[in-house]
Design a protein around this motif. Structure first.
Motif, PDB file in Angstrom:
ATOM      1  N   ASN A 108       0.975  -1.199  -0.096  1.00 54.17           N
ATOM      2  CA  ASN A 108      -0.200  -0.092  -0.152  1.00 54.17           C
ATOM      3  C   ASN A 108       0.787   1.317   0.010  1.00 54.17           C
ATOM      4  O   ASN A 108       0.395   2.142  -0.681  1.00 54.17           O
ATOM      5  N   LEU A 109       1.768   1.377   0.859  1.00 52.36           N
ATOM      6  CA  LEU A 109       2.730   2.499   0.841  1.00 52.36           C
ATOM      7  C   LEU A 109       3.844   2.560   0.077  1.00 52.36           C
ATOM      8  O   LEU A 109       4.124   3.396  -0.789  1.00 52.36           O
ATOM      9  N   LYS A 110       4.603   1.439  -0.058  1.00 53.03           N
ATOM     10  CA  LYS A 110       5.913   1.493  -0.565  1.00 53.03           C
ATOM     11  C   LYS A 110       5.725   1.528  -2.202  1.00 53.03           C
ATOM     12  O   LYS A 110       6.397   2.188  -2.713  1.00 53.03           O
ATOM     13  N   THR A 111       4.633   0.864  -2.780  1.00 52.45           N
ATOM     14  CA  THR A 111       4.205   0.887  -4.232  1.00 52.45           C
ATOM     15  C   THR A 111       4.015   2.601  -4.516  1.00 52.45           C
ATOM     16  O   THR A 111       4.426   3.033  -5.612  1.00 52.45           O
ATOM     17  N   ILE A 134      -4.776   6.604  -3.496  1.00 52.44           N
ATOM     18  CA  ILE A 134      -6.153   5.774  -2.903  1.00 52.44           C
ATOM     19  C   ILE A 134      -5.524   5.563  -1.408  1.00 52.44           C
ATOM     20  O   ILE A 134      -4.796   4.748  -1.143  1.00 52.44           O
ATOM     21  N   GLY A 135      -6.101   6.166  -0.632  1.00 52.91           N
ATOM     22  CA  GLY A 135      -5.950   5.824   1.013  1.00 52.91           C
ATOM     23  C   GLY A 135      -6.994   5.048   1.413  1.00 52.91           C
ATOM     24  O   GLY A 135      -7.618   4.092   0.642  1.00 52.91           O
ATOM     25  N   ALA A 136      -7.580   5.289   2.507  1.00 53.00           N
ATOM     26  CA  ALA A 136      -8.655   4.709   3.229  1.00 53.00           C
ATOM     27  C   ALA A 136      -9.334   5.339   4.457  1.00 53.00           C
ATOM     28  O   ALA A 136      -8.608   6.068   5.021  1.00 53.00           O
ATOM     29  N   GLY A 137     -10.447   5.350   4.437  1.00 49.18           N
ATOM     30  CA  GLY A 137     -11.165   6.086   5.571  1.00 49.18           C
ATOM     31  C   GLY A 137     -10.634   5.492   7.122  1.00 49.18           C
ATOM     32  O   GLY A 137     -10.541   5.984   7.964  1.00 49.18           O
ATOM     33  N   SER A 152      -0.760   1.127   7.238  1.00 49.82           N
ATOM     34  CA  SER A 152      -0.301   1.540   5.837  1.00 49.82           C
ATOM     35  C   SER A 152      -1.153   2.595   5.146  1.00 49.82           C
ATOM     36  O   SER A 152      -0.394   3.127   4.537  1.00 49.82           O
ATOM     37  N   LYS A 153      -2.326   2.588   5.357  1.00 47.57           N
ATOM     38  CA  LYS A 153      -3.178   3.607   4.485  1.00 47.57           C
ATOM     39  C   LYS A 153      -2.861   4.927   5.133  1.00 47.57           C
ATOM     40  O   LYS A 153      -2.760   6.061   4.546  1.00 47.57           O
ATOM     41  N   ALA A 154      -2.697   4.983   6.466  1.00 49.36           N
ATOM     42  CA  ALA A 154      -2.268   6.354   7.251  1.00 49.36           C
ATOM     43  C   ALA A 154      -0.930   6.595   6.578  1.00 49.36           C
ATOM     44  O   ALA A 154      -0.766   7.885   6.438  1.00 49.36           O
ATOM     45  N   GLY A 155      -0.081   5.694   6.326  1.00 49.34           N
ATOM     46  CA  GLY A 155       1.403   6.246   5.580  1.00 49.34           C
ATOM     47  C   GLY A 155       1.028   6.737   4.511  1.00 49.34           C
ATOM     48  O   GLY A 155       1.718   7.728   3.991  1.00 49.34           O
ATOM     49  N   VAL A 156       0.263   6.266   3.683  1.00 49.35           N
ATOM     50  CA  VAL A 156      -0.449   7.095   2.337  1.00 49.35           C
ATOM     51  C   VAL A 156      -0.795   8.254   2.606  1.00 49.35           C
ATOM     52  O   VAL A 156      -0.177   9.277   2.077  1.00 49.35           O
ATOM     53  N   ARG A 158       0.007  10.459   4.874  1.00 45.50           N
ATOM     54  CA  ARG A 158       1.123  11.383   5.375  1.00 45.50           C
ATOM     55  C   ARG A 158       2.265  11.463   4.198  1.00 45.50           C
ATOM     56  O   ARG A 158       2.767  12.658   3.875  1.00 45.50           O
ATOM     57  N   LEU A 159       2.319  10.436   3.418  1.00 50.28           N
ATOM     58  CA  LEU A 159       3.127  10.575   2.089  1.00 50.28           C
ATOM     59  C   LEU A 159       2.537  11.660   1.108  1.00 50.28           C
ATOM     60  O   LEU A 159       2.968  12.689   0.827  1.00 50.28           O
ATOM     61  N   THR A 160       1.115  11.736   0.976  1.00 46.10           N
ATOM     62  CA  THR A 160       0.546  12.725   0.253  1.00 46.10           C
ATOM     63  C   THR A 160       0.709  14.036   0.917  1.00 46.10           C
ATOM     64  O   THR A 160       0.755  15.057   0.180  1.00 46.10           O
ATOM     65  N   GLU A 161       0.613  14.430   2.385  1.00 43.97           N
ATOM     66  CA  GLU A 161       0.750  15.439   2.896  1.00 43.97           C
ATOM     67  C   GLU A 161       2.186  15.850   2.634  1.00 43.97           C
ATOM     68  O   GLU A 161       2.188  17.122   2.361  1.00 43.97           O
ATOM     69  N   ALA A 162       3.126  15.229   2.793  1.00 42.58           N
ATOM     70  CA  ALA A 162       4.542  15.641   2.918  1.00 42.58           C
ATOM     71  C   ALA A 162       4.810  15.871   1.389  1.00 42.58           C
ATOM     72  O   ALA A 162       5.631  16.964   1.207  1.00 42.58           O
ATOM     73  N   LEU A 163       4.380  15.352   0.221  1.00 45.47           N
ATOM     74  CA  LEU A 163       4.932  15.599  -0.942  1.00 45.47           C
ATOM     75  C   LEU A 163       4.082  16.768  -1.317  1.00 45.47           C
ATOM     76  O   LEU A 163       4.698  17.566  -2.231  1.00 45.47           O
ATOM     77  N   ALA A 164       2.825  16.950  -1.049  1.00 41.28           N
ATOM     78  CA  ALA A 164       2.368  18.229  -1.333  1.00 41.28           C
ATOM     79  C   ALA A 164       2.734  19.367  -0.889  1.00 41.28           C
ATOM     80  O   ALA A 164       2.972  20.465  -1.643  1.00 41.28           O
TER      81      ALA A 164
END
Length: 231
Positions: A108-111, A134-137, A152-156, A158-164
């Motif tokens: 979910n996160l590394k990909t 695509i994260g998750a509720g 893992s979806k929380a990681g997605v 956080r990745l989204t926020e950091a990259l933004a």
């Protein structure tokens, strides 16, 4: 989306196929990426004008870089990425295997990380460039048995926020959608007694993705947008 070049990962799955169809109808030129080594006949027929890339291991950064290079070689550019590839396991902490946490973080996160990183050189400073993850509720609160998945979806997210934050002055927006239970054949099989009408239809989720890819969403970046249906 007319003539925009979009990578969709996890594109052979139930949600990926619907998102791909939605974007194709809006005029996008697609690269449909999946870990499966076989392209379903119906998908090959529907997307004959697009680039189909089966057997791509997005957990491998070098393979992901090669995939993005292949897309750019085919189309000459890259405008957007939709990261759908991922997976789910239900396991309690007490009875589950700790290795499941590694598995879901990879799926979910590394990909998503690898695709984002490999795509950045082509997206930065390109007008209207977009990434939608695509994260998750469940990223907001884990239920029993969903610790590894939710983490893992929380990681997605956080990745989204950091990259933004990293890219907000470089012409790129990065957002995530956070769906509840998606109405897929697999989920219907796993929860046959549920009220499917309350779940999120893949077509409805695809509409949100298409919005975030559009110029109408140009002022939105770093958002995690709940798409929960009526759960």
């Amino acid at each position: 989306m007319q003539d925009k070049v979009v990578i969709v990962t996890g594109a052979f799955g139930a949600l990926g196929r619907v998102v791909a169809t939605s974007l194709a109808r809006r005029g996008a030129r697609l690269a449909l990426v999946d870990a499966s080594g076989t392209v379903p006949d119906a998908l090959a027929s529907e997307f004959v004008a697009h680039l189909l890339l089966p057997g791509i291991d997005l957990a491998n950064h070098e393979a992901t870089q090669a995939m993005v290079a292949q897309v750019v070689a085919r189309y000459g550019a890259l405008d957007a990425v939709v990261n759908i590839a991922g997976g789910f396991r239900w396991e309690t902490v007490a009875d589950g295997d700790p290795a499941t946490w590694d598995t879901l973080f990879t799926m979910n996160l590394k990909t998503a990380l690898h695709v984002c990183k490999a795509s950045l050189p082509h997206l930065l400073d390109r007008e209207g460039a977009r990434i939608v993850n695509i994260g998750a509720g469940a990223a907001a609160k884990a239920a029993a048995g969903m610790g590894a998945y939710a983490a893992s979806k929380a990681g997605v997210l956080r990745l989204t926020e950091a990259l933004a934050e990293e890219t907000k002055d470089r012409g790129l927006t990065v957002n995530a959608v956070l769906p509840g239970i998606i109405d897929t054949p697999a989920n219907r099989r796993d929860m046959p007694q549920a009220d499917f009408s309350r779940w999120v239809a893949p077509e409805a989720l695809a509409d949100v993705v298409a919005f975030l890819l559009s110029d109408a969403a140009r002022a939105i970046t770093g958002a995690g947008i709940p798409v929960m249906g009526r759960i």
